[in-house]
Design an enzyme around this catalytic site. Structure first.
Site, PDB file in Angstrom:
ATOM      1  N   THR A 133      64.292 -26.602  10.427  1.00  0.00           N
ATOM      2  CA  THR A 133      65.000 -27.234  11.518  1.00  0.00           C
ATOM      3  C   THR A 133      65.960 -28.628  11.252  1.00  0.00           C
ATOM      4  O   THR A 133      65.382 -29.369  10.625  1.00  0.00           O
ATOM      5  CB  THR A 133      63.407 -27.576  12.488  1.00  0.00           C
ATOM      6  OG1 THR A 133      62.903 -26.713  12.474  1.00  0.00           O
ATOM      7  CG2 THR A 133      64.157 -28.437  14.029  1.00  0.00           C
ATOM      8  N   ILE A 164      59.659 -31.640   9.122  1.00  0.00           N
ATOM      9  CA  ILE A 164      59.230 -30.870   8.029  1.00  0.00           C
ATOM     10  C   ILE A 164      57.838 -31.244   8.347  1.00  0.00           C
ATOM     11  O   ILE A 164      57.735 -32.578   7.253  1.00  0.00           O
ATOM     12  CB  ILE A 164      60.918 -31.324   7.059  1.00  0.00           C
ATOM     13  CG1 ILE A 164      61.801 -30.834   7.859  1.00  0.00           C
ATOM     14  CG2 ILE A 164      60.424 -29.764   6.117  1.00  0.00           C
ATOM     15  CD1 ILE A 164      62.303 -29.832   8.268  1.00  0.00           C
ATOM     16  N   GLU A 372      57.397 -22.908  15.507  1.00  0.00           N
ATOM     17  CA  GLU A 372      57.549 -21.621  14.513  1.00  0.00           C
ATOM     18  C   GLU A 372      58.186 -20.540  15.956  1.00  0.00           C
ATOM     19  O   GLU A 372      58.333 -18.965  16.026  1.00  0.00           O
ATOM     20  CB  GLU A 372      56.628 -21.045  14.249  1.00  0.00           C
ATOM     21  CG  GLU A 372      55.549 -21.209  13.469  1.00  0.00           C
ATOM     22  CD  GLU A 372      56.256 -21.838  11.711  1.00  0.00           C
ATOM     23  OE1 GLU A 372      57.376 -20.864  11.611  1.00  0.00           O
ATOM     24  OE2 GLU A 372      55.955 -22.573  10.872  1.00  0.00           O
TER      25      GLU A 372
END
Length: 392
Positions: A133, A164, A372
């Site tokens: 991301t 992260i 996700e």
């Protein structure tokens, strides 16, 4: 026997997997549950818990035995994640991101990469997650801007990543980059690198969150960061997105299992409380309004678990299971969120107090519907797959 154990008992497991599940139960009761409330309240990284996880070999759960792992099935892994999430979801996240990284290397890496990294991943000597991301690229991964330009025997990486997991406490990230910014379609210019911390790898900010406390989520900056060419996953440029998507199937099964864990925990809390709390001269579990809620919560939890286990079994069979993982992720995380809300309503004012676990479940659950791949994306994946599998 808990509700969760009763439902899961019919699945086939090896003796080793049964022993691992038993050790997980003991670990949760001894090393996690007594400390959750304070660690979560302080948003403190659970270093002692992580050290115990290393000693137990939990960072090698799915890594093949020849590389020092346990090599357990995805089904057993999902059951472990569910168990952990009923106690503290953050611990499940510490394992999940690491496991996606490790299994991507095991599935897609070169023999040299497997031999070097997997034993270190299994022991937790090298531990981390996945760097996908970015500030302007979440669900649309093809929009990433982080680049890796070849310079001799290195790639020089510049760019940034966001949200992260394990990037502060860990030391290794599986990094999605653009090795060809002009490629069309865009995914053909994307590659995966094994990125160990070093000069130019900057943890720029710890991100404050509504829930999911304790676990570290950070913004990263890469400024002239150099990665040796031999850390390109599989030794092939341009297939990074394909490699990542296989890992995301596992990640979505994990998130689904977390949703089941939250749903089960909320149900357990609600069932127990409804039998002790009295109104109008009787326990509230005898009031039809509460019974309706408990009936829905129980059904959601059972259904979510069955979908999650079906996806895990498909993954174990080596089948393409983006639809199955998507259905499990979508339904189970919504079940976790709905059960958390209903548990808070059953608790009434006490559910809003930090003294009770229900308040934490209420804050943790929304993340699962976003992480996700959003649940909106999951529904699109499901629809596209059911059409593709059933052509007119």
């Amino acid at each position: 026997m808990t509700l969760a154990n009763a439902i899961a008992a019919d699945g086939a497991m090896t003796d080793e997997e049964i022993m691992i599940l038993d050790s997980i139960d003991k670990f949760l009761e001894t090393d996690v549950r007594p400390f959750v409330h304070q660690l979560e309240h302080d948003d403190e990284y659970p270093q002692k818990i992580v050290d115990t996880m290393k000693e137990m070999g939990l960072f090698g759960l799915m890594i093949a035995p020849e590389f020092g792992g346990f090599g357990i099935s995805t089904l057993t892994y999902a059951r472990i994640i569910e168990k952990i999430s009923t106690v503290w979801m953050s611990v499940a996240g510490i394992i999940n991101s690491h496991m996606i990284m490790a299994m991507t290397v095991q599935r897609c890496g070169t023999e040299a990469q497997k031999d070097h990294y997997l034993p270190k991943f299994a022991t937790g000597e090298l531990r981390g997650g996945i760097g996908l991301t970015e500030p302007d690229a979440g669900t649309d991964l093809q929009a990433i801007r982080t680049t890796a330009a070849r310079d001799g025997d290195d790639y020089v990486v510049n760019g940034s990543k966001m949200w992260i997991t394990n990037s502060g406490s860990g030391n290794t990230i599986l990094l999605l980059v653009k090795t060809d910014t002009a490629a069309e379609p865009r995914h053909k210019g994307m590659s995966l690198l094994i990125a160990e911390k070093g000069d130019g790898f900057i943890v720029s900010k710890k991100l404050e969150k509504l829930g999911y406390k304790g676990i570290d989520s950070n913004a990263l900056t890469f400024d002239g960061y150099r990665v040796p060419v031999d850390r390109l996953i599989g030794g092939i440029e341009g297939v990074g997105l394909k490699q990542v998507l296989g890992g995301l199937e596992l990640g979505r099964i994990n998130v689904a299992a977390r949703g089941v864990g939250i749903a089960q925990a909320a149900l357990d809390e609600a069932v127990a409380y409804s039998q002790t709390r009295k109104t109008f001269g009787k326990p509230i579990c005898e009031h039809q309004a509460i019974q309706l809620k408990l009936g829905e919560m129980t059904t959601r939890t059972y259904a979510a678990r069955l979908l999650t286990e079906a996806a895990a079994k498909a993954y174990d069979r080596g089948e393409r299971c983006d639809m199955e993982a998507g259905m499990a992720k979508y339904f189970a995380t919504e079940a976790g969120l709905e059960n958390a809300i209903e548990a808070m309503r059953i608790f009434g004012g006490y559910g809003y107090s930090k003294e009770y676990n229900v308040e934490r479940l209420y804050r943790d659950a929304p993340l699962l519907t976003i992480g996700e791949g959003t649940n909106e994306l999951q529904r699109i994946i499901i629809a596209k797959q059911i059409i593709a599998r059933n052509p007119a």
